[in-house]
Design a protein around this motif. Sequence first.
Motif, PDB file in Angstrom:
ATOM      1  N   PRO A  21       0.799  -1.234   0.000  1.00 10.68           N
ATOM      2  CA  PRO A  21       0.000   0.000   0.000  1.00 10.68           C
ATOM      3  C   PRO A  21       0.830   1.282   0.000  1.00 10.68           C
ATOM      4  N   ARG A  22       1.907   1.309   0.770  1.00  9.33           N
ATOM      5  CA  ARG A  22       2.750   2.506   0.835  1.00  9.33           C
ATOM      6  C   ARG A  22       3.319   2.841  -0.540  1.00  9.33           C
ATOM      7  N   LEU A  23       3.753   1.819  -1.272  1.00  9.09           N
ATOM      8  CA  LEU A  23       4.367   2.044  -2.577  1.00  9.09           C
ATOM      9  C   LEU A  23       3.329   2.406  -3.637  1.00  9.09           C
ATOM     10  N   VAL A  24       2.142   1.832  -3.512  1.00  7.34           N
ATOM     11  CA  VAL A  24       1.060   2.192  -4.440  1.00  7.34           C
ATOM     12  C   VAL A  24       0.762   3.685  -4.327  1.00  7.34           C
ATOM     13  N   VAL A  25       0.615   4.159  -3.086  1.00 10.41           N
ATOM     14  CA  VAL A  25       0.324   5.573  -2.858  1.00 10.41           C
ATOM     15  C   VAL A  25       1.449   6.446  -3.408  1.00 10.41           C
ATOM     16  N   TYR A  26       2.692   6.071  -3.132  1.00 10.74           N
ATOM     17  CA  TYR A  26       3.834   6.899  -3.522  1.00 10.74           C
ATOM     18  C   TYR A  26       4.006   6.946  -5.034  1.00 10.74           C
ATOM     19  N   ARG A  27       3.992   5.781  -5.685  1.00 10.23           N
ATOM     20  CA  ARG A  27       4.245   5.756  -7.136  1.00 10.23           C
ATOM     21  C   ARG A  27       3.154   6.533  -7.889  1.00 10.23           C
ATOM     22  N   GLU A  28       1.913   6.423  -7.411  1.00  8.40           N
ATOM     23  CA  GLU A  28       0.812   7.114  -8.092  1.00  8.40           C
ATOM     24  C   GLU A  28       0.839   8.614  -7.813  1.00  8.40           C
ATOM     25  N   GLN A  29       1.252   8.988  -6.605  1.00  5.95           N
ATOM     26  CA  GLN A  29       1.380  10.408  -6.277  1.00  5.95           C
ATOM     27  C   GLN A  29       2.454  11.070  -7.156  1.00  5.95           C
ATOM     28  N   ILE A  30       3.585  10.393  -7.294  1.00  3.69           N
ATOM     29  CA  ILE A  30       4.664  10.908  -8.142  1.00  3.69           C
ATOM     30  C   ILE A  30       4.177  11.057  -9.585  1.00  3.69           C
ATOM     31  N   ARG A  32       1.218  11.599 -10.628  1.00  3.56           N
ATOM     32  CA  ARG A  32       0.272  12.721 -10.756  1.00  3.56           C
ATOM     33  C   ARG A  32       0.984  14.067 -10.680  1.00  3.56           C
ATOM     34  N   GLU A  33       1.858  14.185  -9.694  1.00  3.05           N
ATOM     35  CA  GLU A  33       2.490  15.488  -9.433  1.00  3.05           C
ATOM     36  C   GLU A  33       3.600  15.798 -10.429  1.00  3.05           C
ATOM     37  N   TYR A  38       9.354  17.107 -16.524  1.00  2.00           N
ATOM     38  CA  TYR A  38       8.593  16.058 -17.218  1.00  2.00           C
ATOM     39  C   TYR A  38       7.089  16.286 -17.131  1.00  2.00           C
ATOM     40  N   ARG A  39       6.685  17.529 -16.930  1.00  2.00           N
ATOM     41  CA  ARG A  39       5.258  17.779 -16.699  1.00  2.00           C
ATOM     42  C   ARG A  39       4.397  17.432 -17.904  1.00  2.00           C
ATOM     43  N   ASP A  40       5.006  17.394 -19.107  1.00  2.00           N
ATOM     44  CA  ASP A  40       4.238  17.032 -20.302  1.00  2.00           C
ATOM     45  C   ASP A  40       4.260  15.535 -20.580  1.00  2.00           C
ATOM     46  N   CYS A  41       4.960  14.775 -19.752  1.00  2.00           N
ATOM     47  CA  CYS A  41       5.063  13.318 -19.938  1.00  2.00           C
ATOM     48  C   CYS A  41       3.923  12.609 -19.225  1.00  2.00           C
ATOM     49  N   GLU A  42       3.493  11.525 -19.803  1.00  2.00           N
ATOM     50  CA  GLU A  42       2.575  10.635 -19.099  1.00  2.00           C
ATOM     51  C   GLU A  42       3.403   9.614 -18.342  1.00  2.00           C
ATOM     52  N   TYR A  43       3.317   9.647 -17.027  1.00  2.00           N
ATOM     53  CA  TYR A  43       4.103   8.734 -16.194  1.00  2.00           C
ATOM     54  C   TYR A  43       3.499   7.323 -16.227  1.00  2.00           C
ATOM     55  N   TRP A  44       4.375   6.336 -16.150  1.00  2.00           N
ATOM     56  CA  TRP A  44       3.962   4.928 -16.040  1.00  2.00           C
ATOM     57  C   TRP A  44       3.212   4.730 -14.730  1.00  2.00           C
ATOM     58  N   GLY A  45       3.829   5.062 -13.600  1.00  2.00           N
ATOM     59  CA  GLY A  45       3.167   5.062 -12.300  1.00  2.00           C
ATOM     60  C   GLY A  45       2.699   3.715 -11.800  1.00  2.00           C
ATOM     61  N   LYS A  46       3.337   2.632 -12.269  1.00  2.92           N
ATOM     62  CA  LYS A  46       2.970   1.263 -11.870  1.00  2.92           C
ATOM     63  C   LYS A  46       4.246   0.496 -11.544  1.00  2.92           C
ATOM     64  N   PRO A  47       4.125  -0.743 -11.050  1.00  3.15           N
ATOM     65  CA  PRO A  47       5.326  -1.560 -10.905  1.00  3.15           C
ATOM     66  C   PRO A  47       5.998  -1.742 -12.262  1.00  3.15           C
ATOM     67  N   VAL A  48       7.314  -1.813 -12.244  1.00  5.45           N
ATOM     68  CA  VAL A  48       8.090  -1.895 -13.493  1.00  5.45           C
ATOM     69  C   VAL A  48       8.563  -3.338 -13.719  1.00  5.45           C
ATOM     70  N   PRO A  49       8.145  -3.977 -14.822  1.00  2.00           N
ATOM     71  CA  PRO A  49       8.586  -5.335 -15.114  1.00  2.00           C
ATOM     72  C   PRO A  49      10.061  -5.368 -15.511  1.00  2.00           C
TER      73      PRO A  49
END
Length: 230
Positions: A21-30, A32-33, A38-49
């Motif tokens: 849960p802690r990592l889900v919140v952090y990766r998704e917050q990053i 979004r913010e 990189y403000r024009d980039c679409e972030y992956w925001g998920k676990p990285v394979p």
Amino acid sequence: MTLPLWLSELNRTVSACTRCPRLVVYREQIAREKRRAYRDCEYWGKPVPGFGDPEARVMVLGLAPGAHGSNRTGRPFTGDASGKFMYPVLHETGFASQPCATNRDDGLELRDLYITAAARCAPPDNKPLPQELVNCAPYLDRELECLKNLKVIVALGKIAFDAYLNYQKRRGQLGARKLYVFQHGAKYQMPDGRVLLASYHPSNQNTQTGKLTRPMFVRIFKEAARIADE
């Protein structure tokens, strides 16, 4: 490159993981913010394979995705300072098709090399918690069991080094842990027949201070290639 079924399924499972849960919140917050650059980039925001050659004889085992690197691009060591240091070395030593890694569609291919990490989500302060590493361990186990040609594990940093030792321990193959000491250039013949090769992590902290230099890193991968060819 067409991935084998087991790897395609694993990548899907990893990308959808919500075990920490802690990592889900952090990766998704990053994601979004974003960072201003990189403000024009679409972030992956998920676990990285993991990423690389399914027939690889060499595995690079890292720590975790960078908040604005892999967490942004969705590919290990892509789009951050560590990758800018590492991929030119992989190219020089014959493991990468090109020296730069900017995004998942940049045409980069790995040859005889597979890159993965002890933790698949970007952690705050680059420090995954012990339980988070435990939660991620089954993904590493699956890769190590299914990458049948692996002969060398290059562990980048002590957390990655310990992650491989813990894999051996889970399999009941590890003897005295104190025999395996992390230091740059350390090399150990492991009970499973593979060789564990230790390197400092190519983090900004290590490369900017000179703790890890390019010649030091090149030697690691030349040694990995030599062992793979034995």
